[in-house]
Design a protein around this motif. Sequence first.
Motif, short mmCIF file in Angstrom:
data_model
loop_
_atom_site.label_atom_id
_atom_site.label_comp_id
_atom_site.label_asym_id
_atom_site.label_seq_id
_atom_site.Cartn_x
_atom_site.Cartn_y
_atom_site.Cartn_z
N ARG A 1 -91.97 63.58 -9.16
CA ARG A 1 -91.53 64.41 -8.03
C ARG A 1 -90.03 64.70 -8.11
N ARG A 2 -89.25 63.70 -8.51
CA ARG A 2 -87.80 63.90 -8.63
C ARG A 2 -87.46 64.83 -9.79
N VAL A 3 -88.12 64.59 -10.93
CA VAL A 3 -87.82 65.38 -12.13
C VAL A 3 -88.16 66.84 -11.94
N CYS A 4 -89.32 67.11 -11.35
CA CYS A 4 -89.80 68.49 -11.24
C CYS A 4 -88.89 69.35 -10.36
N LYS A 5 -88.04 68.72 -9.54
CA LYS A 5 -87.11 69.47 -8.69
C LYS A 5 -85.86 69.90 -9.44
N LEU A 6 -85.63 69.33 -10.63
CA LEU A 6 -84.39 69.58 -11.36
C LEU A 6 -84.48 70.82 -12.24
N ASN A 7 -83.32 71.42 -12.50
CA ASN A 7 -83.28 72.44 -13.54
C ASN A 7 -82.97 71.76 -14.87
N LEU A 8 -83.01 72.52 -15.94
CA LEU A 8 -82.87 71.94 -17.27
C LEU A 8 -81.52 71.24 -17.45
N LYS A 9 -80.45 71.86 -16.95
CA LYS A 9 -79.11 71.30 -17.11
C LYS A 9 -78.98 69.97 -16.37
N ASP A 10 -79.46 69.92 -15.14
CA ASP A 10 -79.36 68.70 -14.35
C ASP A 10 -80.24 67.59 -14.92
N ALA A 11 -81.38 67.98 -15.48
CA ALA A 11 -82.27 66.98 -16.10
C ALA A 11 -81.60 66.33 -17.30
N HIS A 12 -80.88 67.12 -18.08
CA HIS A 12 -80.13 66.58 -19.23
C HIS A 12 -79.13 65.53 -18.76
N ALA A 13 -78.43 65.85 -17.68
CA ALA A 13 -77.40 64.94 -17.17
C ALA A 13 -78.00 63.69 -16.53
N THR A 14 -79.14 63.85 -15.88
CA THR A 14 -79.76 62.73 -15.15
C THR A 14 -80.51 61.79 -16.07
N TYR A 15 -81.10 62.33 -17.13
CA TYR A 15 -81.93 61.51 -18.03
C TYR A 15 -81.41 61.65 -19.47
N PRO A 16 -80.28 61.05 -19.77
CA PRO A 16 -79.67 61.21 -21.10
C PRO A 16 -80.46 60.55 -22.23
N ASP A 17 -81.38 59.65 -21.89
CA ASP A 17 -82.16 58.98 -22.93
C ASP A 17 -83.33 59.82 -23.43
N VAL A 18 -83.63 60.91 -22.74
CA VAL A 18 -84.72 61.80 -23.17
C VAL A 18 -84.17 62.75 -24.23
N SER A 19 -84.90 62.89 -25.32
CA SER A 19 -84.43 63.72 -26.43
C SER A 19 -84.36 65.19 -26.05
N GLU A 20 -83.58 65.94 -26.82
CA GLU A 20 -83.38 67.37 -26.57
C GLU A 20 -84.69 68.13 -26.53
N GLU A 21 -85.60 67.81 -27.46
CA GLU A 21 -86.85 68.57 -27.52
C GLU A 21 -87.84 68.19 -26.43
N ASN A 22 -87.67 67.00 -25.82
CA ASN A 22 -88.63 66.54 -24.81
C ASN A 22 -88.18 66.80 -23.38
N ILE A 23 -86.89 67.00 -23.15
CA ILE A 23 -86.39 67.14 -21.78
C ILE A 23 -87.05 68.29 -21.01
#
Length: 406
Positions: free
Chosen positions: A329-351
């Motif tokens: 629910r939290r992730v789906c509210k984010l845009n791509l840029k914010d998701a990158h910043a919030t979840y830095p452990d997720v790889s570029e291709e999976n974010i």
Amino acid sequence: MRRYSGAGARQQQQTEAVADRVHRYRRVLMVLLSPVLLISFVLLLMPRAPASASGGVLLAVGGRRWGPRAVEDGLNKYAVIFDAGSSGSRVHVYCFDENLDLVPIGKEIELFKQATAGLRALGTQRSEEILQAVTINYLLGKLGKPYSNTVGVVDLGGGSVQMAYAISEKDAAKAPLVADGEDSYVKELLLKGTTYYLYVHSYLHYGLLAARGEILKAGEGSDYSDCMLEGHLGKYNYGGNTFEASGSPSGASYSKCRALAVRALKVDEPACTHMKCTFGGVWNGGGGDGQKNLFVASFFFDRAAEAGFVDPKAAVAKVKPSDFEETARRVCKLNLKDAHATYPDVSEENIPYLCIDLVYQYTLLVDGFGVDPYQDITLVKKVPYGDSYVEAAWPLGSAIEIASSS
């Protein structure tokens, strides 16, 4: 130049013919001889005890087994598992005492050797999902006890997801018949002196990477996907198919994405009207005590660790399916840029796919396998065994099976 005539000439021709055949089939001979050479090398590394002692060594190569054969090591048994894959070959050696408990080889629970050559598997392939379930229950000390004390295992790979758990003999007798060429729902195994009826099914196309395609396909008809993060533009390629995977300008929608995941799982398949099913018309094994404690592995652990609700350095972690839902629910509210910043452990291709992945994992557990959203489940990477942590992989399961039946 030497010339041959009569019998000498025929002998020379036969010698050359044999040499030609050896050269022609040299790759086949390497496939056949390499396992033997590798196993012989590993056996040389085994510790030796006084000559008066006796024990056994059990060899399994690509599902074909040799043994028991005497070795000089007291009452201990060695199981040598040769995993001959297309990309590389591995030899695993385990040592068991008379109680079928693992005995360290030197300082390690498992002696492991890798060769770089890729070989074709020899003999019948063993069912890895069965053997992984056997491995986890063995390491937890569950084997030899009633089936109701065992744990179920869900392994989420990229292309398929497997469910395996022990059921009662009564439920095993109710297993539906399957079409010719398909694997039966129930496997009977004798492990540590106890007979188990193991329900096991592999759901093709429902591993995490394959499921992305199934969910995106379920939402086709729009220029955007309700499961993709805002700001992502592109397509998803899997299994030779291409799916629209651009995020909507208004962003992803948890509720709409979840509805697509339920549709992709085919939870209401008509074939389930006459029996209890998981999804896609597949029998669920009857449920019961063997399924009340679930261990889930592979991508479940990876995404939970990347999303921050599991310590990535942990071997096991207790979670609930609702943890996947809350994070989704939290992730789906984010845009791509914010998701990158919030979840830095997720790889570029999976974010870009973090929303769809977490939604699917929750939906698979709750709607697919019928797990209560607040039931405790165990994410597992390695299983603690004594003072060691052992990977829950099929070679140990195979070793336990052949040691138990010897």
